[in-house]
Design an enzyme around this catalytic site. Structure first.
Site, PDB file in Angstrom:
ATOM      1  CG  ASN A 161      68.371 -82.227 -64.124  1.00 34.76           C
ATOM      2  OD1 ASN A 161      69.340 -82.427 -65.162  1.00 34.76           O
ATOM      3  ND2 ASN A 161      68.482 -81.528 -63.186  1.00 34.76           N
ATOM      4  CE  LYS A 186      77.062 -72.038 -64.586  1.00 35.12           C
ATOM      5  NZ  LYS A 186      75.744 -72.314 -64.378  1.00 35.12           N
ATOM      6  NE  ARG A 222      68.826 -86.918 -64.675  1.00 35.23           N
ATOM      7  CZ  ARG A 222      68.757 -86.259 -63.217  1.00 35.23           C
ATOM      8  NH1 ARG A 222      67.851 -86.566 -62.393  1.00 35.23           N
ATOM      9  NH2 ARG A 222      69.974 -85.593 -63.087  1.00 35.23           N
TER      10      ARG A 222
END
Length: 447
Positions: free
Chosen positions: A289, A158, A291
């Site tokens: 995340n 990744k 947000r």
């Protein structure tokens, strides 16, 4: 509480935030590109400022123009929505330097969680279970082979600065590893300007489970349960549920408690989502995340708590309005992301909506910024609306969803509504028996 909030976004999320502000008695300012001058949030806001031409980099990603709009209108806070600048630490820092509140976490926390390697280290330190893998970026093929041999094949490579599936490659054997590593590094460098990659154990049939968390920035944290986002296409979520049909009450409480404590210990402020792969009863951290999420309405449906109100309250210094014991889970909710795309090829379908009719009735919510006669511009994300359905249990929710999809009409463009009408009748979906690979296999069979 804030006097005036500038909403630095567009579409359904801009309208969602605007509605929350109006309910709290807060004046609103929206920014928009020339392509969005007739958008619904522009029409409904107290003030609007055009910040540039259609390309995002010249408008919605133009930090200087947004800060100037704040100064011109006297906005004392900015809500970034999701996407665009919502996880941009530099933006948060610049706003702070101008004495404008960023309705979100600190720039430092955005930076930590925006770096996948540092995020994994931090999660491990905070007691969050992580996927076995490298401790940091892989320096060369020799180190890659050593790590892969230790954790066992298959492995996934990744991008450290990645997202959306870019810079991700799977190696099933050592023979695959070198090519996968070089391809992932090349993709990462091209997409993110950073070719650093790391290696993790590749799980064969996991679910994608995420936990909604909130912190007050002063050592308190809570969780609002989990969402199941396993129905994905090319690592993009399509259908989300709360609660997950794969978890029991004990697992839900356990992972929620771990996440809430981690957020408290981190001193995190505002909304966040800690995402996991889940397989054979175990959770493995993949990212956080920093947000509001696209799928936040399903959490609101089962908790009865407005998460945008909560964001604004925390950012204004009012702290959390609830303690963990106050948060109760009621029933089941599902969200379908309605995109302006061909339902088979997923090619974007911009154009004029000639007729738009949304479903109604008990337990039905539609978050959308479009209307009959609205012209969808070709410059932005293809999401045009979200259908959120709530029922007393999953069976009732699925029945209500089927009815709502039948009522939903969007003419003039192609949408993904036909896909959801197929999915709601599928036995695997009805039984909650699916993983993150299910949808792509289903679509491949259809082709």
């Amino acid at each position: 509480m804030f006097q005036k909030i500038l909403i630095a976004n567009r579409g359904e999320i801009a309208l969602r935030v605007l509605r929350a502000c109006k309910e709290l008695g807060i004046q609103t300012v929206v920014v928009h590109s020339t392509a969005d001058s007739d958008a619904m949030h522009v029409r409904l806001a107290d003030e609007s400022v055009c910040i540039g031409p259609p390309p995002s980099r010249e408008s919605y990603l133009n930090i200087h123009q947004i800060v100037a709009a704040c100064e011109i209108t006297g906005a004392d806070a900015v809500h970034p929505g999701y996407g665009f600048l919502s996880e941009n630490a530099k933006f948060a820092d610049i706003l702070a330097a101008h004495n404008i509140t960023f309705i979100g976490p600190s720039g430092d926390h955005i930076r930590i969680m925006g770096d996948k390697i540092e995020a994994k280290r931090t999660a491990k330190r905070l007691g969050i279970p992580v996927v076995p893998g490298s401790d940091g970026a892989i320096s060369d093929d020799k180190e890659a082979r050593r790590v892969a041999a230790e954790i066992g094949y298959p492995v996934i490579i990744k991008a450290s600065a990645g997202g959306g599936g870019r810079g991700m490659k799977v190696a099933h054997t050592e023979a695959d590893l070198e090519v996968a590593l070089q391809t992932a590094k090349s993709e990462a460098g091209a997409a993110f300007g950073d070719d650093a990659v790391y290696i993790e154990k590749y799980l064969e049939k996991p679910r994608h489970i995420e936990v909604q968390v909130f912190g007050d920035g002063a050592g308190r944290g809570v969780h609002f349960g989990e969402r199941d986002c396993s129905l994905q296409r090319r690592h993009q979520k399509v259908w989300e549920e709360a609660n997950s049909p794969a978890l029991n009450a004990e697992e839900r409480s356990r992972i929620g408690g771990i996440c809430a404590k981690a957020i408290a210990d981190l001193g995190y402020s505002g909304a966040g989502t800690i995402e996991f792969l889940y397989e054979n009863g175990e959770f493995y951290f993949i990212e956080m995340n920093t947000r509001l999420q696209v799928e936040h309405p399903v959490t609101e449906a089962i908790t009865g708590i407005d998460l945008v109100h909560e964001q604004i309250r925390v950012a204004s210094g009012g702290g959390l309005s609830v303690r963990q014991a106050d948060i109760k889970f009621n029933g089941h909710a599902i969200e379908c992301r309605i995109n302006a795309e061909d339902p088979r090829t997923f090619t974007p379908s911009p154009g004029t909506i000639t007729h738009f009719h949304t479903p109604g009735g008990l337990g039905i919510r539609v978050d959308s910024g479009v209307y009959s006669g609205y012209k969808i511009p070709p410059y932005y994300d293809s999401l045009i609306g979200k259908l959120i359905v709530h029922g007393r249990n999953r069976v009732e929710c699925m029945m209500r969803l089927r009815r709502a999809l039948d009522e939903f009409v969007v003419d003039g463009i192609k949408t993904t509504l036909p896909l959801f009408r197929d999915l709601v009748g599928n036995p695997d979906i009805a039984n909650g028996d699916y993983d993150i690979h299910w949808l792509e296999k289903y679509l491949a069979k259809g082709e």
